[in-house]
Design a protein around this motif. Structure first.
Motif, PDB file in Angstrom:
ATOM      1  N   GLY A 221      94.115  21.601  91.070  1.00 38.79           N
ATOM      2  CA  GLY A 221      93.794  20.362  90.611  1.00 38.79           C
ATOM      3  C   GLY A 221      92.500  19.759  90.307  1.00 38.79           C
ATOM      4  N   THR A 222      91.563  20.365  91.010  1.00 36.66           N
ATOM      5  CA  THR A 222      90.085  20.135  91.155  1.00 36.66           C
ATOM      6  C   THR A 222      89.747  20.656  89.659  1.00 36.66           C
ATOM      7  N   VAL A 223      90.250  21.947  89.474  1.00 38.97           N
ATOM      8  CA  VAL A 223      89.547  22.645  88.164  1.00 38.97           C
ATOM      9  C   VAL A 223      89.837  21.748  86.870  1.00 38.97           C
ATOM     10  N   ILE A 224      91.366  21.381  87.186  1.00 37.29           N
ATOM     11  CA  ILE A 224      91.913  20.307  85.762  1.00 37.29           C
ATOM     12  C   ILE A 224      91.038  19.038  85.616  1.00 37.29           C
ATOM     13  N   HIS A 225      90.901  18.560  86.878  1.00 41.51           N
ATOM     14  CA  HIS A 225      90.353  17.063  87.003  1.00 41.51           C
ATOM     15  C   HIS A 225      88.836  17.313  86.604  1.00 41.51           C
ATOM     16  N   SER A 226      88.164  18.306  87.191  1.00 42.93           N
ATOM     17  CA  SER A 226      86.570  18.555  86.722  1.00 42.93           C
ATOM     18  C   SER A 226      86.554  18.833  85.267  1.00 42.93           C
ATOM     19  N   MET A 227      87.464  19.516  84.439  1.00 44.44           N
ATOM     20  CA  MET A 227      87.309  19.635  83.195  1.00 44.44           C
ATOM     21  C   MET A 227      87.484  18.358  82.424  1.00 44.44           C
ATOM     22  N   VAL A 228      88.690  17.684  82.884  1.00 47.77           N
ATOM     23  CA  VAL A 228      88.786  16.364  82.122  1.00 47.77           C
ATOM     24  C   VAL A 228      87.672  15.601  82.095  1.00 47.77           C
ATOM     25  N   ASP A 229      86.979  15.291  83.372  1.00 42.00           N
ATOM     26  CA  ASP A 229      85.870  14.577  83.376  1.00 42.00           C
ATOM     27  C   ASP A 229      84.678  15.069  82.778  1.00 42.00           C
ATOM     28  N   PHE A 230      84.556  16.452  82.719  1.00 42.32           N
ATOM     29  CA  PHE A 230      83.312  16.780  81.948  1.00 42.32           C
ATOM     30  C   PHE A 230      83.545  16.294  80.399  1.00 42.32           C
ATOM     31  N   LEU A 231      84.767  16.802  79.836  1.00 43.94           N
ATOM     32  CA  LEU A 231      84.993  16.354  78.614  1.00 43.94           C
ATOM     33  C   LEU A 231      84.519  15.062  78.276  1.00 43.94           C
ATOM     34  N   ILE A 232      85.070  13.954  79.222  1.00 40.03           N
ATOM     35  CA  ILE A 232      84.680  12.638  79.160  1.00 40.03           C
ATOM     36  C   ILE A 232      83.228  12.120  79.015  1.00 40.03           C
ATOM     37  N   ALA A 233      82.613  13.100  79.983  1.00 36.39           N
ATOM     38  CA  ALA A 233      81.175  12.712  80.170  1.00 36.39           C
ATOM     39  C   ALA A 233      80.387  13.368  78.969  1.00 36.39           C
ATOM     40  N   GLN A 234      80.928  14.400  78.265  1.00 38.13           N
ATOM     41  CA  GLN A 234      80.199  14.894  77.191  1.00 38.13           C
ATOM     42  C   GLN A 234      80.548  14.158  75.821  1.00 38.13           C
ATOM     43  N   VAL A 235      81.800  13.592  75.760  1.00 40.50           N
ATOM     44  CA  VAL A 235      82.096  12.488  74.622  1.00 40.50           C
ATOM     45  C   VAL A 235      81.177  11.370  74.676  1.00 40.50           C
ATOM     46  N   VAL A 236      80.879  10.760  75.949  1.00 37.19           N
ATOM     47  CA  VAL A 236      80.057   9.578  76.041  1.00 37.19           C
ATOM     48  C   VAL A 236      78.626   9.967  75.733  1.00 37.19           C
ATOM     49  N   TRP A 237      77.956  11.064  76.233  1.00 40.32           N
ATOM     50  CA  TRP A 237      76.809  11.495  75.986  1.00 40.32           C
ATOM     51  C   TRP A 237      76.459  11.646  74.583  1.00 40.32           C
ATOM     52  N   LYS A 238      77.448  12.528  74.118  1.00 41.11           N
ATOM     53  CA  LYS A 238      77.155  12.496  72.675  1.00 41.11           C
ATOM     54  C   LYS A 238      77.391  11.203  71.809  1.00 41.11           C
ATOM     55  N   SER A 239      78.206  10.279  72.327  1.00 42.55           N
ATOM     56  CA  SER A 239      78.303   9.129  71.601  1.00 42.55           C
ATOM     57  C   SER A 239      77.109   8.395  71.682  1.00 42.55           C
TER      58      SER A 239
END
Length: 189
Positions: free
Chosen positions: A158-176
């Motif tokens: 569960g943590t692996v999935i949750h961590s990867m989803v949150d990383f993707l959110i952070a990356q999208v916001v950072w790039k935006s």
């Protein structure tokens, strides 16, 4: 005469803002799943990932703030301690990203690889914390489900999935946010 450098003021301000967000998320986020000893609060790692993109010191400070947020939100101690373990993955990830941030964030392959690698470290730290409670080495862990389900599947996978989803959110916001975030990152690192 005492003079504060602009860089130090910016670093302190960014750290304080990310820490405040990290404290607030577990307290106010409406999307959360709690299946003890696991909990999944959407975007709870996003401020930590942002901090990792900036510097190791900011990553550690924001991780500690996140743990305080989980404590103040009234989560069980095992979940608060899981949040405290974020210092491990945040520091390791921030150290790795030092000098490589743009290289990792601009390449889809490298960012997915980094996200998975750091998610494994994240999950391992949380599994170790929950194992201490599961085996009764710390008070507060009374789990009816077996180790494989409660610790390995719920917390680990569960943590692996949750961590990867949150990383993707952070990356999208950072790039935006574009060039401005990169300018801030250069000044505070």
């Amino acid at each position: 005469m005492f003079i504060i450098k602009q860089t130090n003021t910016l670093k302190l301000t960014v750290t304080a803002l990310l820490t405040a967000i990290a404290i607030a998320i577990p307290m106010v986020m409406p999307i959360r799943v709690l299946i003890e000893p696991a909990s999944f609060t959407l975007a709870s790692h996003v401020p930590i990932f942002f901090a990792m993109f900036l510097s190791p010191a900011i990553a550690v400070a924001v991780s500690l703030g996140s743990a305080i947020g989980f404590l103040l939100a009234g989560f069980p101690i095992v979940i608060t301690m899981r949040a405290m373990s974020h210092v491990v993955f945040a520091l390791i990830g921030a150290l790795y990203l030092s000098g490589r941030r743009e290289e990792v964030l601009s390449s889809p392959v490298k960012s997915v690889f980094f996200s998975f690698w750091i998610a494994l470290i994240h999950a391992l730290a949380e599994v170790l914390v929950v194992s201490v409670f599961f085996f009764g080495l710390a008070p507060g862990g009374t789990y009816q489900d077996g180790f494989f389900y409660a610790v390995f599947l719920l917390v680990g996978v569960g943590t692996v999935i949750h961590s990867m989803v949150d990383f993707l959110i952070a990356q999208v916001v950072w790039k935006s946010l574009g060039k401005r975030m990169n300018q801030i990152a250069v000044k505070v690192s």
